[in-house]
Structure formats: structure tokens, C-alpha cells
Design a protein around this motif. Sequence first.
Motif, mmCIF file in Angstrom:
data_model
loop_
_atom_site.group_PDB
_atom_site.id
_atom_site.type_symbol
_atom_site.label_atom_id
_atom_site.label_comp_id
_atom_site.label_asym_id
_atom_site.label_seq_id
_atom_site.Cartn_x
_atom_site.Cartn_y
_atom_site.Cartn_z
ATOM 1 N N LYS A 62 4.713 5.372 2.906
ATOM 2 C CA LYS A 62 3.508 4.545 2.950
ATOM 3 C C LYS A 62 3.801 3.234 3.663
ATOM 4 O O LYS A 62 4.794 2.575 3.367
ATOM 5 N N ARG A 63 2.906 2.842 4.601
ATOM 6 C CA ARG A 63 3.150 1.624 5.370
ATOM 7 C C ARG A 63 1.865 1.114 6.009
ATOM 8 O O ARG A 63 0.869 1.842 6.091
ATOM 9 N N ILE A 64 1.894 -0.132 6.467
ATOM 10 C CA ILE A 64 0.819 -0.649 7.304
ATOM 11 C C ILE A 64 0.838 0.153 8.606
ATOM 12 O O ILE A 64 1.918 0.411 9.155
ATOM 13 N N PRO A 65 -0.309 0.593 9.091
ATOM 14 C CA PRO A 65 -0.335 1.420 10.305
ATOM 15 C C PRO A 65 0.450 0.806 11.464
ATOM 16 O O PRO A 65 0.290 -0.367 11.791
ATOM 17 N N ASP B 200 -4.462 -3.214 -2.082
ATOM 18 C CA ASP B 200 -5.435 -3.626 -3.087
ATOM 19 C C ASP B 200 -6.728 -4.142 -2.454
ATOM 20 O O ASP B 200 -7.802 -4.051 -3.060
ATOM 21 N N GLU B 201 -6.639 -4.663 -1.243
ATOM 22 C CA GLU B 201 -7.822 -5.157 -0.553
ATOM 23 C C GLU B 201 -8.508 -4.075 0.277
ATOM 24 O O GLU B 201 -9.433 -4.363 1.042
ATOM 25 N N GLY B 202 -8.047 -2.837 0.107
ATOM 26 C CA GLY B 202 -8.724 -1.713 0.732
ATOM 27 C C GLY B 202 -8.458 -1.540 2.209
ATOM 28 O O GLY B 202 -9.217 -0.842 2.907
ATOM 29 N N LEU B 203 -7.382 -2.099 2.710
ATOM 30 C CA LEU B 203 -7.054 -1.979 4.126
ATOM 31 C C LEU B 203 -6.302 -0.673 4.381
ATOM 32 O O LEU B 203 -5.689 -0.100 3.475
ATOM 33 N N PRO B 204 -6.353 -0.156 5.612
ATOM 34 C CA PRO B 204 -5.809 1.181 5.893
ATOM 35 C C PRO B 204 -4.299 1.276 5.723
ATOM 36 O O PRO B 204 -3.563 0.313 5.971
ATOM 37 N N VAL B 205 -3.857 2.444 5.298
ATOM 38 C CA VAL B 205 -2.434 2.716 5.091
ATOM 39 C C VAL B 205 -2.070 3.993 5.841
ATOM 40 O O VAL B 205 -2.850 4.952 5.892
ATOM 41 N N GLU B 206 -0.894 4.000 6.398
ATOM 42 C CA GLU B 206 -0.384 5.162 7.131
ATOM 43 C C GLU B 206 0.587 5.923 6.235
ATOM 44 O O GLU B 206 1.512 5.332 5.669
ATOM 45 N N THR B 207 0.385 7.226 6.088
ATOM 46 C CA THR B 207 1.232 8.027 5.198
ATOM 47 C C THR B 207 1.968 9.149 5.926
ATOM 48 O O THR B 207 2.905 9.723 5.362
ATOM 49 N N GLN B 208 1.559 9.471 7.143
ATOM 50 C CA GLN B 208 2.294 10.501 7.880
ATOM 51 C C GLN B 208 3.612 9.925 8.394
ATOM 52 O O GLN B 208 3.854 8.731 8.287
#
Length: 327
Positions: free
Chosen positions: A65-68, A149-157
Amino acid sequence: MIPRLALRSSLRMGSRAFGTHKTPLVLSPQEVNNLAHSKAPVAFLDATWFMPNSPRKAREEFQSKRIPGAQFLDLDEVASSHELGLKHMMPSPETFANACGELGISPSSHVVLYDNHGVFSSPRALFMFRSFGHDKSSIVNGGLPRWIDEGLPVETQAPTKHQPAEYPPPSIFSQNIRSYEDVLANSAFNPKDNINVELVLDARSSGRYTGQDPEPRPGLSSGHIPNSKSLPFNLFLQKNVTKEGGEYTTVLPPAEIRRVLEETIGAEELEDVINGQRSVVASCGSGMTAGVIWLGLQLLGAKKAALYDESWTGYAMRETSPIVKSA
């Protein structure tokens, strides 16, 4: 008698004022998200670091899990080797430049650093970038937990490796880093007696500072450097709770950081620190959370703030080090 170390530091640090950066030191997740959608070159780096005895693994968490678009910055790998085997020591200019190039960072990139604690290891990474003159660098206040928590996009691949970039080896601002010899010489003098003596702020817990609590590193004595002051790094941070019940930390507003420092060193002494009359050195267990103290000082515009790279681990490992065990 004026300590030669402190006088030398007073002279050599006059050319660098960290409190005047145009690029903000700290950004909110929404500010970072806006930056990500701008046309400016932005490089996101996950600078998460955990204590060696923690069951959590920073790189594994980054993989899941990370910031895109983020890359992983391993502070133990982008570092210089040390005679005592210490980790995450400041890298050489060549090591730093090679790491930036491999991560797709150019000198014009706005580097945005974050960690999975909220604010813990990202300030140390910021210290590294700023000490190499990469002033277009900031941390995410609240890190990945607040971002999510602020609903911003997350990259999981699986993360995508970025195209390498050219990053020439920069000059390092050595006035921002203290060695064992610097700190040992300075410790013989009381800052109250002379303004040229550097003020050392210890970011470890008060129990470790007084010697009442053990160090997390087996066999290492607790206690503190003579004439240093206790300033646990978490006093600069605020705990927050996510919608899911998790916790993360954020940096306190500058006014509250000022209040903490006034209570620790006094209002008059703080003014000397901010205006550059007094040099201050942040120390901790291994040079990691000292970055939080350094960051707080920068947010107040302190002109002569440095970091003791080895910190307590390097200091206490040496038999020549005087250690004080008292409040």
C-alpha cells in the motif's frame, strides 16, 4: 574560555539559514494531492523506518500500500558505512546522487516524503535532502495514515519502477551535521556560561535520558551527554485517531512548538536559537527521531540547527564518553 568547537560552528554556520525556504517543509495530504495533479515534477518517497525490534517491515508495507507513484527510500541503505556498524548515517554525495537517480529524482523534482507512522522517520529523510541542498522537499503531515483517512487514492498493485534520472553529486552542508568529536568537545562546557556553546537537545524519552530506563539496544548504557537537555521528540507531535480507530501523528503548529521549547529551554534562550545567536544540535537514539526536533526548529525559523548523526548509540558505545545519569 570559549570552546573552539562552538566558536568554529558559529562562524561556519552563518552562510546557511534553514528557516527561509520557499518550499514548505510540511504539507497537508490535500496540498500534496493538489501538487500531484499539477504540472510540476513531483517524486513521492515512502521513508518509513521501524525500530530493529519491531515486527513491522517497512518495505513489505510499501509493497502492499502506498501513495500512487511512490518509490521506497530505505534510509539504512542510502547511507554511509560506519566504523561502529551504525545504521542510517548520512550518505556521501555520490551515494545520495546515485539513489536519487535510481528513484527517478532530478534536481528539479519536488520530493514529497512520508512514513507509515504519521510523522516519525520522514523528517530525517527531509533533513538528508535539505542538507544536500535539495530545498524542493517536504513531508506529508500525518503520512500515509492521514492520507488514507482523508479518502485520498492509494495504490495497492505492484509498484512500478521509475525511469532513472540524472542527478549530479551535490555538495553537502556539513555545518548541519555534528560528529562524535564535535559533541564530545562541546559537552565539556555549560551552555548557560557562554552563548558560543552549542545547546544539545536529546529527543529520547526522559527515562532513557536520566538513566532510569534501559536503552532498546541490548548492552547499551542509558543516561545522557553532559550539559544536554531532555526534549522527547513526541512533545513536537500530536496523536490523531482515524475513522477506523487507528492512530497517527502530526507535527504541532509552530506556536505550540514554540511553547514546548520555551518550557524546555526558556523564552530568552529560544530567541537566541531562532535568531542565530545560539547553535542547537538535535540528538536521539540513532539519529532518526532527532529529525523531528530539527524539523520543529526549522518551522520556527532557527538559523543554526544541526543534527548529531551518530546520536546516543554512537556516543554510548565509546568508552571515552562521559555519561550522566540524573535528571
